[in-house]
Design a protein around this motif. Structure first.
Motif, short mmCIF file in Angstrom:
data_model
loop_
_atom_site.label_atom_id
_atom_site.label_comp_id
_atom_site.label_asym_id
_atom_site.label_seq_id
_atom_site.Cartn_x
_atom_site.Cartn_y
_atom_site.Cartn_z
N PRO A 1 0.83 -1.21 0.00
CA PRO A 1 0.00 0.00 0.00
C PRO A 1 0.86 1.26 0.00
O PRO A 1 1.94 1.29 0.59
CB PRO A 1 -0.77 -0.12 1.31
CG PRO A 1 0.18 -0.84 2.23
CD PRO A 1 0.99 -1.76 1.35
N GLY B 1 -3.17 5.14 0.45
CA GLY B 1 -4.14 4.07 0.36
C GLY B 1 -4.28 3.41 -0.99
O GLY B 1 -5.18 2.58 -1.18
N LYS B 2 -3.42 3.71 -1.93
CA LYS B 2 -3.44 2.98 -3.20
C LYS B 2 -2.71 1.65 -3.02
O LYS B 2 -1.93 1.47 -2.09
CB LYS B 2 -2.78 3.81 -4.31
CG LYS B 2 -3.53 5.08 -4.67
CD LYS B 2 -2.84 5.79 -5.82
CE LYS B 2 -3.63 7.01 -6.28
NZ LYS B 2 -3.75 8.05 -5.22
N VAL B 3 -2.98 0.70 -3.91
CA VAL B 3 -2.34 -0.61 -3.83
C VAL B 3 -1.49 -0.81 -5.08
O VAL B 3 -2.02 -0.83 -6.19
CB VAL B 3 -3.39 -1.73 -3.70
CG1 VAL B 3 -2.72 -3.10 -3.69
CG2 VAL B 3 -4.20 -1.54 -2.43
N ILE C 1 -6.01 -7.11 -2.35
CA ILE C 1 -5.67 -6.01 -1.45
C ILE C 1 -5.18 -6.55 -0.12
O ILE C 1 -4.24 -6.02 0.49
CB ILE C 1 -6.90 -5.09 -1.23
CG1 ILE C 1 -7.33 -4.46 -2.56
CG2 ILE C 1 -6.60 -4.02 -0.20
CD1 ILE C 1 -8.59 -3.62 -2.45
N THR D 1 -1.40 -7.33 0.88
CA THR D 1 -0.42 -6.32 1.31
C THR D 1 -0.02 -6.53 2.77
O THR D 1 0.98 -5.98 3.22
CB THR D 1 -0.96 -4.89 1.15
OG1 THR D 1 -2.10 -4.71 2.00
CG2 THR D 1 -1.35 -4.60 -0.29
N TYR E 1 -4.62 -2.93 5.43
CA TYR E 1 -4.70 -2.73 4.00
C TYR E 1 -5.91 -1.83 3.74
O TYR E 1 -6.85 -1.78 4.52
CB TYR E 1 -4.82 -4.05 3.23
CG TYR E 1 -5.54 -5.16 3.94
CD1 TYR E 1 -6.93 -5.23 3.95
CD2 TYR E 1 -4.83 -6.16 4.60
CE1 TYR E 1 -7.60 -6.26 4.59
CE2 TYR E 1 -5.49 -7.20 5.25
CZ TYR E 1 -6.87 -7.24 5.24
OH TYR E 1 -7.53 -8.26 5.88
N PRO E 2 -5.87 -1.09 2.63
CA PRO E 2 -6.86 -0.02 2.41
C PRO E 2 -8.21 -0.47 1.89
O PRO E 2 -8.54 -0.29 0.72
CB PRO E 2 -6.14 0.90 1.41
CG PRO E 2 -5.24 0.00 0.65
CD PRO E 2 -4.79 -1.05 1.62
N PHE F 1 2.08 3.96 5.06
CA PHE F 1 0.66 3.62 5.25
C PHE F 1 0.37 3.15 6.67
O PHE F 1 -0.72 3.36 7.20
CB PHE F 1 0.26 2.53 4.24
CG PHE F 1 -1.17 2.09 4.37
CD1 PHE F 1 -2.20 2.87 3.85
CD2 PHE F 1 -1.51 0.90 5.00
CE1 PHE F 1 -3.53 2.48 3.97
CE2 PHE F 1 -2.83 0.49 5.12
CZ PHE F 1 -3.84 1.29 4.60
#
Length: 553
Positions: A81, A85-87, A186, A189, A447-448, A541
């Protein structure tokens, strides 16, 4: 999980009297000030910081912020991440998901290796994931894998490997799930999904537990010296962008006054990164913000009271509601935190903008003494009843805990027994079969996705009791609601993001109506950072320093 021992409120003074809180200061955080343009710095240098004793640094059980800091820098998984908050792909070069959301296929970057020279391939991921799930591990974070086919059999000791994991070829990992989950990638991560080398053995391999051999930007120098230090050095064989720092020196501080020691260490030049006791925060901001060494950021974490819902005085929903209405959050924020926190009205953080429901519980987080007393009476929460209130020491929670204790006693006439313990002991208390009352609780996203709050903290499947009744999952409050579980399962099975978000919102409302978690305040993180010496220094993150990107000026 990413429980946060030192990432909520810090210290301050609670001055008793009437219903007001007085004197003191704030909390913790980070900012966009990165101390220099990215990539402008040079290699070398030792970055120094302090933490308290982690629960684990081996990915099979790394769980709180202290352990995740270390493990995240020792291992690299499929995805990672970004701070916002992007993966992004890490070792995954591609992903495919079947139309029913139950089969995921990942291609893995070829040619990378562990720091001992073993190859990182699909089998190393399968090995790492099975190692976590196996019964002998008794992992507190294994539930992140609960959706993988065969997970329950491995947890029960009926098998050593999950039937849903396979490697069609050396660099292809196929994952079959027992139920649809369009956000599974997701979840990878999280450090629990790290690959491990053959030498890792099972999760009770003490040699590996103390000095994990990973494939990340750093490796352990020597071993984890418990209650003393952990030293990381750059992994020059890292398969992705290499770190610039030569070394990271992490001192393990006394859990009773860890943030104070961090702050003193920064002031003396011993540390390059620090959290602060709340009383010192206004002065620290005045001193260090003009120098560009003050980091402040609203992050993806939340602060709650965690009520035990299956036992004790807060078993009844109306008792939990009474507790919420008895707390004067505004007074605590003004007096203890000196305005440096914002009151929470939700379970999910404002950082999840697509699902954030600002006024979801606007009334239940506003003190209403009459309503609190009425609900207490209806629930059988009588004056004189003892409520246990647990919190972790060394993180500056004492003052606001005392504020909550006083308010509950004043409004409800109950007796609150506030007990502070080192973080690992606090976690163990939450797991006990007969736990009761409430605990100081904070959660930062692993994770987001909203699923990372709703599933681990509130889904029935995350309670995970062993034969003795000990809770090994992160649903430490033992909250169970079939309607909630059904909404979350439906969200996971919904491919459309907007549709998923609508279901997440419905599930959150169900849990909040039940006061399954009692919201306190959103999390604003504050840090001091040595941007005079280091470039590209900011918060990642997980609210830790971005060690793999830091460079010397």
């Amino acid at each position: 999980m990413r429980r946060n021992p030192m990432r909520g409120a810090n210290s301050a003074k609670w001055v008793a009297g009437a219903v007001i809180v007085a004197l003191a200061a704030t909390a913790c955080g980070g900012s966009d000030n990165d101390g220099g343009s990215k990539g402008a710095g040079k290699a070398g240098g030792t970055f120094r910081m302090g933490i308290t004793e982690p629960v684990a640094i081996d990915p099979y059980n790394a769980q709180e912020s202290e352990g995740i800091l270390v493990t995240d820098n020792l291992f690299t998984g499929l995805y990672e991440p970004t701070p916002d908050g992007k993966v992004n792909p890490a070792l995954a070069t591609s992903k495919e998901v079947s139309k029913d959301g139950k089969t995921w296929t990942f291609k893995i970057k070829e040619g990378t290796k562990f720091s001992n020279g073993e190859p990182v391939d699909a089998q190393s991921f399968i090995r790492g994931w099975n190692r976590v799930a196996q019964k002998v591990a008794a992992s507190d974070v294994a539930y992140h894998m609960a959706g993988i086919e065969g997970f329950e059999d491995v947890q029960a000791g009926k098998s050593d490997s999950m039937s849903g994991l396979s490697a069609p070829d050396a660099n292809t990992l196929q994952v079959k799930l027992s139920a649809p989950d369009f956000e599974f990638y997701i979840k990878t991560t999280h450090t629990v999904f790290s690959p491990v080398p053959k030498v890792a053995g099972n999760a009770k391999n003490k040699t590996f537990n103390e000095a994990p051999i990973g494939n990340g930007p750093f490796k352990v120098q020597g071993k984890w010296e418990h209650n003393k230090s952990i030293t990381l050095v750059r992994n020059d064989d890292y398969g992705l962008t290499k770190a610039k720092l030569d070394k990271v020196q992490i001192d393990i501080l006394n859990s009773n006054n860890g943030v104070t020691l961090e702050y003193q260490g920064f002031e003396s030049g011993q540390y390059d990164w620090a959290r602060m006791p709340t009383p010192q925060q206004p002065a620290a901001k005045a001193k260090y913000e003009p120098q560009g060494e003050w980091l402040q950021e609203d992050t993806n974490g939340m602060n709650y009271l965690l009520p035990i819902t299956d036992n004790g005085p807060l078993k009844d929903v109306k008792a939990r509601q009474a507790v919420s209405y008895a707390i004067d959050r505004d007074a605590i924020i003004k007096g203890v935190f000196q305005g440096m926190q914002t009151k929470s009205t939700t379970i999910l953080p404002p950082a999840f903008a697509d699902v954030y429901q600002k006024d979801l519980c606007a009334t239940c987080v506003k003190q209403d003494k009459a309503k609190a007393k009425q609900l207490a009476a209806q629930s059988g929460l009588k004056p004189g009843t003892t409520i246990e209130l647990g919190y972790n020491t060394g993180a500056g929670h004492e003052e606001w805990i005392q504020a909550v204790k006083q308010q509950l006693e004043d409004v409800l006439g109950v007796k609150v027994k506030a007990t502070g313990k080192p973080f690992a002991e606090l976690l163990a208390d939450q797991q006990k079969p007969k736990a009761s009352g409430a605990y100081r609780f904070a959660w930062g996203a692993d994770y987001p996705t909203p699923d990372n709050f709703l599933y681990p903290l509130l889904d029935t499947a995350s309670i995970n009791k062993d034969a003795s009744g000990k809770v090994t999952g992160d649903n430490r409050g033992r909250y169970s609601n079939k309607a909630f579980d059904a909404l979350l399962a439906k969200a996971r099975a919904t491919e459309d993001q907007a549709g998923r978000n609508a279901l997440y919102k419905q599930a959150e409302k169900v849990a909040l109506d039940d006061q399954a978690l009692i919201p306190l305040w959103n999390r604003t993180q504050l840090r001091l950072a040595n941007t005079k010496k280091f470039a590209d220094l900011k918060m990642d993150f997980h609210e830790d320093p971005n060690l793999a990107e830091i460079s010397l000026k």
